[in-house]
Write an enzyme that holds these catalytic residues in place. Sequence first.
Site, PDB file in Angstrom:
ATOM      1  N   ARG A  39      -9.522  14.977  24.116  1.00  0.00           N
ATOM      2  CA  ARG A  39      -8.456  15.265  24.827  1.00  0.00           C
ATOM      3  C   ARG A  39      -8.512  14.213  26.044  1.00  0.00           C
ATOM      4  NH1 ARG A  39     -10.179  21.393  25.702  1.00  0.00           N
ATOM      5  NH2 ARG A  39     -12.327  20.328  24.948  1.00  0.00           N
ATOM      6  N   GLN A 105     -27.579  14.250  18.245  1.00  0.00           N
ATOM      7  CA  GLN A 105     -26.942  15.293  17.448  1.00  0.00           C
ATOM      8  C   GLN A 105     -26.072  14.357  16.497  1.00  0.00           C
ATOM      9  OE1 GLN A 105     -23.850  17.573  19.342  1.00  0.00           O
ATOM     10  NE2 GLN A 105     -23.756  19.092  17.772  1.00  0.00           N
ATOM     11  N   THR A 111     -21.287  23.173  20.406  1.00  0.00           N
ATOM     12  CA  THR A 111     -22.224  23.366  21.403  1.00  0.00           C
ATOM     13  C   THR A 111     -23.679  23.784  21.054  1.00  0.00           C
ATOM     14  OG1 THR A 111     -20.848  25.064  22.217  1.00  0.00           O
ATOM     15  CG2 THR A 111     -20.739  23.067  23.295  1.00  0.00           C
ATOM     16  N   LYS A 390     -19.530 -18.771  46.006  1.00  0.00           N
ATOM     17  CA  LYS A 390     -20.172 -18.278  44.765  1.00  0.00           C
ATOM     18  C   LYS A 390     -21.802 -18.816  44.728  1.00  0.00           C
ATOM     19  CE  LYS A 390     -20.896 -20.222  41.187  1.00  0.00           C
ATOM     20  NZ  LYS A 390     -20.942 -21.027  39.873  1.00  0.00           N
TER      21      LYS A 390
HETATM   22  C1  UD1 Z   1     -16.865  24.777  26.575  1.00  0.00           C
HETATM   23  C2  UD1 Z   1     -16.946  26.305  26.243  1.00  0.00           C
HETATM   24  C3  UD1 Z   1     -15.874  26.966  26.928  1.00  0.00           C
HETATM   25  C4  UD1 Z   1     -16.018  26.651  28.318  1.00  0.00           C
HETATM   26  C5  UD1 Z   1     -15.864  25.218  28.808  1.00  0.00           C
HETATM   27  C6  UD1 Z   1     -15.955  25.011  30.157  1.00  0.00           C
HETATM   28  C7  UD1 Z   1     -18.121  26.310  23.893  1.00  0.00           C
HETATM   29  C8  UD1 Z   1     -17.816  26.548  22.438  1.00  0.00           C
HETATM   30  N1  UD1 Z   1     -17.126  26.209  24.861  1.00  0.00           N
HETATM   31  O1  UD1 Z   1     -15.483  24.418  26.054  1.00  0.00           O
HETATM   32  O2  UD1 Z   1     -16.196  28.444  26.587  1.00  0.00           O
HETATM   33  O3  UD1 Z   1     -15.002  27.365  29.079  1.00  0.00           O
HETATM   34  O4  UD1 Z   1     -16.792  24.409  28.002  1.00  0.00           O
HETATM   35  O5  UD1 Z   1     -15.663  23.606  30.423  1.00  0.00           O
HETATM   36  O6  UD1 Z   1     -19.084  25.830  24.417  1.00  0.00           O
HETATM   37  N2  UD1 Z   1     -20.649  18.813  23.039  1.00  0.00           N
HETATM   38  C9  UD1 Z   1     -21.786  18.381  22.342  1.00  0.00           C
HETATM   39  N3  UD1 Z   1     -21.754  18.451  21.002  1.00  0.00           N
HETATM   40  C10 UD1 Z   1     -20.888  19.244  20.367  1.00  0.00           C
HETATM   41  C11 UD1 Z   1     -19.592  19.567  20.999  1.00  0.00           C
HETATM   42  C12 UD1 Z   1     -19.726  19.568  22.637  1.00  0.00           C
HETATM   43  O7  UD1 Z   1     -22.809  17.840  22.750  1.00  0.00           O
HETATM   44  O8  UD1 Z   1     -20.758  19.264  19.125  1.00  0.00           O
HETATM   45  C13 UD1 Z   1     -20.694  18.935  24.588  1.00  0.00           C
HETATM   46  C14 UD1 Z   1     -19.611  17.790  25.019  1.00  0.00           C
HETATM   47  O9  UD1 Z   1     -19.990  16.625  25.058  1.00  0.00           O
HETATM   48  C15 UD1 Z   1     -19.477  18.546  26.519  1.00  0.00           C
HETATM   49  C16 UD1 Z   1     -19.666  20.001  26.249  1.00  0.00           C
HETATM   50  O10 UD1 Z   1     -20.758  19.967  24.907  1.00  0.00           O
HETATM   51  O11 UD1 Z   1     -20.245  17.982  27.562  1.00  0.00           O
HETATM   52  C17 UD1 Z   1     -18.670  20.912  26.289  1.00  0.00           C
HETATM   53  O12 UD1 Z   1     -17.731  20.666  25.123  1.00  0.00           O
HETATM   54  P1  UD1 Z   1     -16.522  20.712  25.016  1.00  0.00           P
HETATM   55  O13 UD1 Z   1     -15.914  20.034  23.983  1.00  0.00           O
HETATM   56  O14 UD1 Z   1     -15.655  19.910  26.205  1.00  0.00           O
HETATM   57  O15 UD1 Z   1     -16.116  22.286  25.247  1.00  0.00           O
HETATM   58  P2  UD1 Z   1     -14.837  22.963  25.770  1.00  0.00           P
HETATM   59  O16 UD1 Z   1     -14.008  23.063  24.763  1.00  0.00           O
HETATM   60  O17 UD1 Z   1     -14.457  22.432  27.070  1.00  0.00           O
HETATM   61 CA    CA Z   2     -15.170  20.769  28.537  1.00  0.00          CA
END
Ligand code: UD1
Ligand code: CA
Length: 521
Positions: A39, A105, A111, A390
């Site tokens: 996004r 990962q 997550t 410089k």
């Molecule tokens: C996540 C939460 C959501 C919460 C929101 C708050 C989950 C499923 N959802 O959603 O409930 O309201 O954060 O901001 O957790 N990441 C990894 N590996 C992955 C996917 C993500 O390390 O496979 C990391 C991302 O880099 C990020 C964090 O996890 O730092 C959250 O991921 P993101 O995709 O931003 O989750 P949201 O959709 O915002």
């Molecule tokens: Ca997020």
Amino acid sequence: MSGPKKQESVPSHMTTGHRSKGPVPGLAVIVMAAGLGKRMQSKQAKVLQPIAGRAMVLYSVELGLRVASIRMVVVVGHQADRVGQVIKEATAGNNGHRPVSIVEQQELLGTGHAVLQTRPLFTGSGGVFPEHFLILNGDTPLLQEATIRQLLLVHQTEHAAVTILTAQLDDASGYGRVVREPSSGNRVLRIVEDGDADANEKLICEINVGTYVVDGSFLFSALDQLQPRNVQREYYLTDIVQAAVQQGRPVAAVLLDDPNEGLGVNTRRQLAEAELAVRREIRYRWMDAGVRMIDPPSTWIDAGVTIGKDTVLYPNVMLEGRTTIGEDCIVRSGTRITDCVVGNGVEILDHCVFRESHIEDGSTLGPFTHLRPHVTVRKGAKIGNFVEAKKTDLGEGSKANHLSYLGDAKIGKGVNIGAGTITCNYDGVRKAETVIGDSVFIGSDTQLIAPVTVGAGSVIAAGTTVTENVPDDSLVISRLQQVTRPGWAAKRRAMLESPQESRPKQSVKTGRNKVHRKKSR
Ligand code: UD1
Ligand code: CA
């Protein structure tokens, strides 16, 4: 929606003095930073997007380091090498904190899957298994340490398997919603992601911030049970809440007083929002420490900057990177200083650009001065308008007040660099050095063809091209002899003004015999 008001919060007498500082015993911290950040619409991994000059993920990492006692792990994935490197660089030699472990990962499966990748680090031989895990998203840079400590405290007093941080938002779209059961005292049942929520769930305004404390004995067994049964076909960490409820284990929640603290940065708009909030905090911190800002909102100070007492920053000043500014300095409008060390009592006038340079006490710079990397301006020295420098060392009390280029130069004490002086440091192939001794006077419009040395105490006459080394206390002058023709200009004027027909065929005579030469020295 009118949600619960911190119904699981702890009386203030319990929070005060209770581990308000330092590592929390038995606690390991995991930061999730593997995501792509679609996004954000950027080629750069989301967690590396800078906020106040510091990569977003470092806000979570540094927060974690303040409380972790057992281990601090960051899960990386998208642009893993770069993210890992930024974290290592930022935390190297981190004054007594735990070292940061980086886990990759390989496939970005959500997550829950991200956290699962850290298991080998905790189950390996020798280590102490954590009592509790604090798990942080890598994209919540506004989170405060006091909130984390409260979350930990609630977790312990409630004997919870999972404790989540929540916030009430007017617009909760994009976030996971906290589903509660009104019939049983509003207890938390589960978290539903935005994409999976039905129409009713979408109306819920209480969101999951993405900050969790999980019981050590519960975490990995719960993660093992996760199923990617959702719109995104991902392993959601958030599903461990429902797992705990199903096992009859307590789930606690802490509601943020200030919902802005829970901002999750997914888009460029949210990035700008976070930037605004972080920068305001930074300004407050420096104002509280005695820095004067004439117009705080237009004063930009990066997270890594330090500023001394009674320094005055005028509107539209930008202090970037690892810049240090001393006490009693004045920085006028439109100036940008990046990765510099500035001493005490330095006056910097308007519209300067400085990078990776060192400015000593009591010196004066600007307006319109450009310091490129590796310039040292010694005590009480002056650099004025339209001077570019410089890799140059300008000695104590020396002055280069106007319109000069000083590159690869070593300039002694008490030197005067006249207007328009240029160190010709580049022959098209190589760079060469100019050395100017103490108390030298360089006249205006001098070119110093490097490599060249001007001995101490010498005087270079204006307009000179210095091509050879100059011994101490010499005069150097190199000029064409002046040609003066008295009356020439008046004759020419008269000719141009005379009627067309009476003009002589030829233009003004320039006979040699009419030339008056100045006596040569
Ligand atoms: C996540 C939460 C959501 C919460 C929101 C708050 C989950 C499923 N959802 O959603 O409930 O309201 O954060 O901001 O957790 N990441 C990894 N590996 C992955 C996917 C993500 O390390 O496979 C990391 C991302 O880099 C990020 C964090 O996890 O730092 C959250 O991921 P993101 O995709 O931003 O989750 P949201 O959709 O915002
Ligand atoms: Ca997020």
